[in-house]
Design an enzyme around this catalytic site. Structure first.
Site, PDB file in Angstrom:
ATOM      1  N   GLU A 210     -63.399 -23.428  15.326  1.00  9.80           N
ATOM      2  CA  GLU A 210     -64.267 -22.392  14.752  1.00  9.80           C
ATOM      3  C   GLU A 210     -63.664 -21.017  14.978  1.00  9.80           C
ATOM      4  O   GLU A 210     -63.270 -20.674  16.094  1.00  9.80           O
ATOM      5  CB  GLU A 210     -65.657 -22.461  15.386  1.00  9.80           C
ATOM      6  CG  GLU A 210     -66.642 -21.413  14.854  1.00  9.80           C
ATOM      7  CD  GLU A 210     -68.000 -21.534  15.522  1.00  9.80           C
ATOM      8  OE1 GLU A 210     -68.451 -22.682  15.763  1.00  9.80           O
ATOM      9  OE2 GLU A 210     -68.617 -20.494  15.817  1.00  9.80           O
TER      10      GLU A 210
ATOM     11  N   GLU B 149     -69.529 -25.135  22.057  1.00 12.43           N
ATOM     12  CA  GLU B 149     -69.205 -23.908  22.793  1.00 12.43           C
ATOM     13  C   GLU B 149     -69.966 -23.867  24.120  1.00 12.43           C
ATOM     14  O   GLU B 149     -71.092 -23.353  24.185  1.00 12.43           O
ATOM     15  CB  GLU B 149     -69.545 -22.659  21.967  1.00 12.43           C
ATOM     16  CG  GLU B 149     -68.583 -22.378  20.833  1.00 12.43           C
ATOM     17  CD  GLU B 149     -68.909 -21.065  20.123  1.00 12.43           C
ATOM     18  OE1 GLU B 149     -70.003 -20.500  20.371  1.00 12.43           O
ATOM     19  OE2 GLU B 149     -68.071 -20.603  19.329  1.00 12.43           O
TER      20      GLU B 149
ATOM     21  N   ALA C 140     -68.372 -11.347  16.965  1.00 16.34           N
ATOM     22  CA  ALA C 140     -68.750 -12.599  17.620  1.00 16.34           C
ATOM     23  C   ALA C 140     -70.184 -13.012  17.326  1.00 16.34           C
ATOM     24  O   ALA C 140     -70.534 -14.194  17.421  1.00 16.34           O
ATOM     25  CB  ALA C 140     -68.547 -12.476  19.124  1.00 16.34           C
TER      26      ALA C 140
ATOM     27  N   TYR D  67     -63.587 -14.656  17.202  1.00 14.74           N
ATOM     28  CA  TYR D  67     -64.036 -13.891  16.042  1.00 14.74           C
ATOM     29  C   TYR D  67     -63.193 -12.623  16.009  1.00 14.74           C
ATOM     30  O   TYR D  67     -63.196 -11.827  16.956  1.00 14.74           O
ATOM     31  CB  TYR D  67     -65.550 -13.616  16.123  1.00 14.74           C
ATOM     32  CG  TYR D  67     -66.321 -14.854  15.699  1.00 14.74           C
ATOM     33  CD1 TYR D  67     -66.782 -14.992  14.404  1.00 14.74           C
ATOM     34  CD2 TYR D  67     -66.493 -15.913  16.584  1.00 14.74           C
ATOM     35  CE1 TYR D  67     -67.430 -16.139  13.986  1.00 14.74           C
ATOM     36  CE2 TYR D  67     -67.131 -17.074  16.182  1.00 14.74           C
ATOM     37  CZ  TYR D  67     -67.598 -17.183  14.878  1.00 14.74           C
ATOM     38  OH  TYR D  67     -68.218 -18.339  14.468  1.00 14.74           O
TER      39      TYR D  67
ATOM     40  N   TRP E 183     -65.602 -20.379  10.053  1.00 15.15           N
ATOM     41  CA  TRP E 183     -67.066 -20.375  10.071  1.00 15.15           C
ATOM     42  C   TRP E 183     -67.584 -19.360   9.054  1.00 15.15           C
ATOM     43  O   TRP E 183     -67.250 -18.195   9.162  1.00 15.15           O
ATOM     44  CB  TRP E 183     -67.534 -20.002  11.482  1.00 15.15           C
ATOM     45  CG  TRP E 183     -69.012 -20.031  11.673  1.00 15.15           C
ATOM     46  CD1 TRP E 183     -69.877 -18.975  11.633  1.00 15.15           C
ATOM     47  CD2 TRP E 183     -69.814 -21.180  11.966  1.00 15.15           C
ATOM     48  NE1 TRP E 183     -71.167 -19.376  11.873  1.00 15.15           N
ATOM     49  CE2 TRP E 183     -71.154 -20.726  12.095  1.00 15.15           C
ATOM     50  CE3 TRP E 183     -69.543 -22.543  12.130  1.00 15.15           C
ATOM     51  CZ2 TRP E 183     -72.210 -21.605  12.366  1.00 15.15           C
ATOM     52  CZ3 TRP E 183     -70.582 -23.397  12.410  1.00 15.15           C
ATOM     53  CH2 TRP E 183     -71.902 -22.923  12.533  1.00 15.15           C
TER      54      TRP E 183
ATOM     55  N   HIS F  47     -72.835 -29.810  17.826  1.00 20.72           N
ATOM     56  CA  HIS F  47     -72.890 -28.348  17.799  1.00 20.72           C
ATOM     57  C   HIS F  47     -73.953 -27.856  18.775  1.00 20.72           C
ATOM     58  O   HIS F  47     -75.110 -27.612  18.417  1.00 20.72           O
ATOM     59  CB  HIS F  47     -73.163 -27.864  16.373  1.00 20.72           C
ATOM     60  CG  HIS F  47     -72.705 -26.466  16.120  1.00 20.72           C
ATOM     61  ND1 HIS F  47     -71.378 -26.128  15.980  1.00 20.72           N
ATOM     62  CD2 HIS F  47     -73.389 -25.295  16.011  1.00 20.72           C
ATOM     63  CE1 HIS F  47     -71.259 -24.832  15.774  1.00 20.72           C
ATOM     64  NE2 HIS F  47     -72.475 -24.305  15.795  1.00 20.72           N
TER      65      HIS F  47
ATOM     66  N   LYS G 264     -76.341 -17.461   4.386  1.00 19.44           N
ATOM     67  CA  LYS G 264     -77.037 -16.565   5.300  1.00 19.44           C
ATOM     68  C   LYS G 264     -76.497 -15.142   5.159  1.00 19.44           C
ATOM     69  O   LYS G 264     -75.322 -14.936   4.884  1.00 19.44           O
ATOM     70  CB  LYS G 264     -76.859 -17.064   6.737  1.00 19.44           C
ATOM     71  CG  LYS G 264     -77.752 -16.378   7.753  1.00 19.44           C
ATOM     72  CD  LYS G 264     -77.590 -17.013   9.128  1.00 19.44           C
ATOM     73  CE  LYS G 264     -78.527 -16.348  10.130  1.00 19.44           C
ATOM     74  NZ  LYS G 264     -78.373 -16.918  11.500  1.00 19.44           N
ATOM     75  N   ASP G 265     -77.364 -14.168   5.380  1.00 16.69           N
ATOM     76  CA  ASP G 265     -76.969 -12.765   5.240  1.00 16.69           C
ATOM     77  C   ASP G 265     -76.199 -12.318   6.480  1.00 16.69           C
ATOM     78  O   ASP G 265     -76.686 -11.531   7.302  1.00 16.69           O
ATOM     79  CB  ASP G 265     -78.203 -11.891   5.023  1.00 16.69           C
ATOM     80  CG  ASP G 265     -77.836 -10.452   4.678  1.00 16.69           C
ATOM     81  OD1 ASP G 265     -76.665 -10.201   4.326  1.00 16.69           O
ATOM     82  OD2 ASP G 265     -78.724  -9.575   4.770  1.00 16.69           O
ATOM     83  N   GLU G 266     -74.995 -12.869   6.631  1.00 20.32           N
ATOM     84  CA  GLU G 266     -74.102 -12.537   7.733  1.00 20.32           C
ATOM     85  C   GLU G 266     -72.691 -12.383   7.181  1.00 20.32           C
ATOM     86  O   GLU G 266     -72.323 -13.049   6.197  1.00 20.32           O
ATOM     87  CB  GLU G 266     -74.099 -13.630   8.806  1.00 20.32           C
ATOM     88  CG  GLU G 266     -75.391 -13.775   9.566  1.00 20.32           C
ATOM     89  CD  GLU G 266     -75.299 -14.788  10.693  1.00 20.32           C
ATOM     90  OE1 GLU G 266     -76.196 -14.787  11.556  1.00 20.32           O
ATOM     91  OE2 GLU G 266     -74.346 -15.598  10.705  1.00 20.32           O
TER      92      GLU G 266
ATOM     93  N   TRP H 114     -80.068 -26.047   9.480  1.00 21.52           N
ATOM     94  CA  TRP H 114     -80.323 -24.786   8.782  1.00 21.52           C
ATOM     95  C   TRP H 114     -79.413 -24.578   7.573  1.00 21.52           C
ATOM     96  O   TRP H 114     -79.606 -23.627   6.819  1.00 21.52           O
ATOM     97  CB  TRP H 114     -80.189 -23.618   9.751  1.00 21.52           C
ATOM     98  CG  TRP H 114     -81.144 -23.714  10.910  1.00 21.52           C
ATOM     99  CD1 TRP H 114     -82.473 -24.025  10.850  1.00 21.52           C
ATOM    100  CD2 TRP H 114     -80.839 -23.494  12.292  1.00 21.52           C
ATOM    101  NE1 TRP H 114     -83.019 -24.030  12.110  1.00 21.52           N
ATOM    102  CE2 TRP H 114     -82.043 -23.696  13.027  1.00 21.52           C
ATOM    103  CE3 TRP H 114     -79.693 -23.154  12.994  1.00 21.52           C
ATOM    104  CZ2 TRP H 114     -82.118 -23.568  14.415  1.00 21.52           C
ATOM    105  CZ3 TRP H 114     -79.761 -23.019  14.378  1.00 21.52           C
ATOM    106  CH2 TRP H 114     -80.964 -23.225  15.078  1.00 21.52           C
TER     107      TRP H 114
END
Length: 336
Positions: free
Chosen positions: A252, A165, A258, A226, A286, A130, A291-293, A67
């Site tokens: 990461e 993870e 999160a 996170y 990370w 991953h 991406k819209d994050e 992606w």
């Protein structure tokens, strides 16, 4: 390790650092990060260099390869080294829909492109399986790491991350047996390079490893967080593990919640970065993606593969770029 005022650095150093964009590795002659540190190994709870001195790597993770594959190229890697001053880049080979199981040759080509670019630039590279369900893909993972370790067995730049993870599953009964299987395959080809193993609950329950470590001298254990979600209880697990001599690698982490998005808690990020520095923990942030994050380093409108201005970086991207440059300034200055 060098300490810094994170707030001051983040909000006031950007202008100065932007003037230094484009500081290139060609300026350092034949010296590189990897030629300086050499092959990495584990000594107690620390990662050390060829001289036995503690090494702390700071860099970026790429996004899931299926992606975010547009950034799996030499141009992006070179920019992350030359401008961001990364000493490590993580290639997150996606084991999900449209990823490696569906398109193995395509995803391997992306991986090899990133590895070769990191080798050319003289930095370390993490080969990340991953996957949140690697225990269900043991044969596929073993085959993947057999191929990759055979190709790069003599390359000190390479670090193998064999389980990104794990979910809420048993370390003793599930993760460790999987890891031992995959590690045995890697060690047939590559007896020395670092291997990173994921830990339960999205690589947070690192204390589960205490008293039940893998019998391999150069294996470390992944620790993820996170900063806008995870608090002192997550740090306490790492402290407990490190006090027991367990070596950790933060392959990461993000400034976001999160979920990868949501708010950014700058105050908690400061607490976390102080914790990383105090404990000499290597890390990758990370991630490099549009991406819209809020965890994404690039704005969704960014189209370039490199040469990003501040206007093309997210809040996270601007903050982490500046922070990496500060934390890696000594090594890059020494390479001149």
């Amino acid at each position: 390790m060098k300490r810094l005022s994170f707030f001051i650095f983040v909000f006031f150093a950007a202008v100065f650092l932007q003037k230094n964009n484009g500081l290139a590795m060609e300026n350092v002659g034949s010296k590189t990060v990897v030629s300086h540190f050499g092959s990495l190994r584990v000594d107690g709870k620390n990662i050390v260099d060829k001289n036995g001195d503690t090494v702390v790597l700071h860099g970026m993770s790429l996004f899931w390869s299926q992606w975010g594959g547009q950034f799996y190229n030499k141009e992006t890697v070179d920019w992350l080294v030359n401008d961001w001053h990364c000493t490590v880049i993580r290639a997150a080979i996606g084991i999900a829909k449209d990823g490696y199981p569906d398109n193995p040759e395509k995803e391997l080509e992306k991986l090899y492109t990133v590895i070769d670019a990191c080798v050319d630039a003289g930095i370390y590279v993490i080969i990340d399986w991953h996957d949140h369900h690697a225990e269900k893909h043991g044969d596929l993972a073993a085959d993947f790491f057999a191929k990759v370790s055979a190709k790069y067995s003599d390359t000190p730049n390479v670090i193998y991350e064999i389980f990104n993870e794990p979910l809420k599953i048993s370390w003793k009964e599930v993760i460790k047996p999987y890891a031992e299987k995959v590690i045995s395959v890697i060690r047939k080809n590559d007896p020395d390079n670092l291997i990173v193993v994921g830990t339960p609950t999205w690589s947070q329950d690192v204390d589960d490893v205490i008293g039940n470590r893998i019998d391999d001298p150069n294996t470390v254990y992944s620790y993820h967080f996170y900063s806008s979600t995870h608090q002192q209880d997550v740090r306490d697990r790492a402290i407990k593990a490190m006090d027991a001599g367990v070596p950790l690698f933060v392959t990461e982490w993000g400034m976001s919640e999160a979920s990868g998005t949501g708010t950014i808690n700058v105050e908690q990020t400061k607490v976390w970065t102080d914790f990383l520095e105090k404990n000499n923990l290597s890390w990758c942030n990370w991630s490099i993606i549009t991406k819209d994050e809020t965890s994404a380093a690039l704005l969704p409108t960014t189209e370039k593969l490199s040469g990003w201005s501040d206007a093309e970086l997210s809040q996270s991207g601007k903050t982490i770029r500046n922070y990496i440059r500060e934390m890696n300034s000594d090594i890059f200055n020494n390479l001149k």
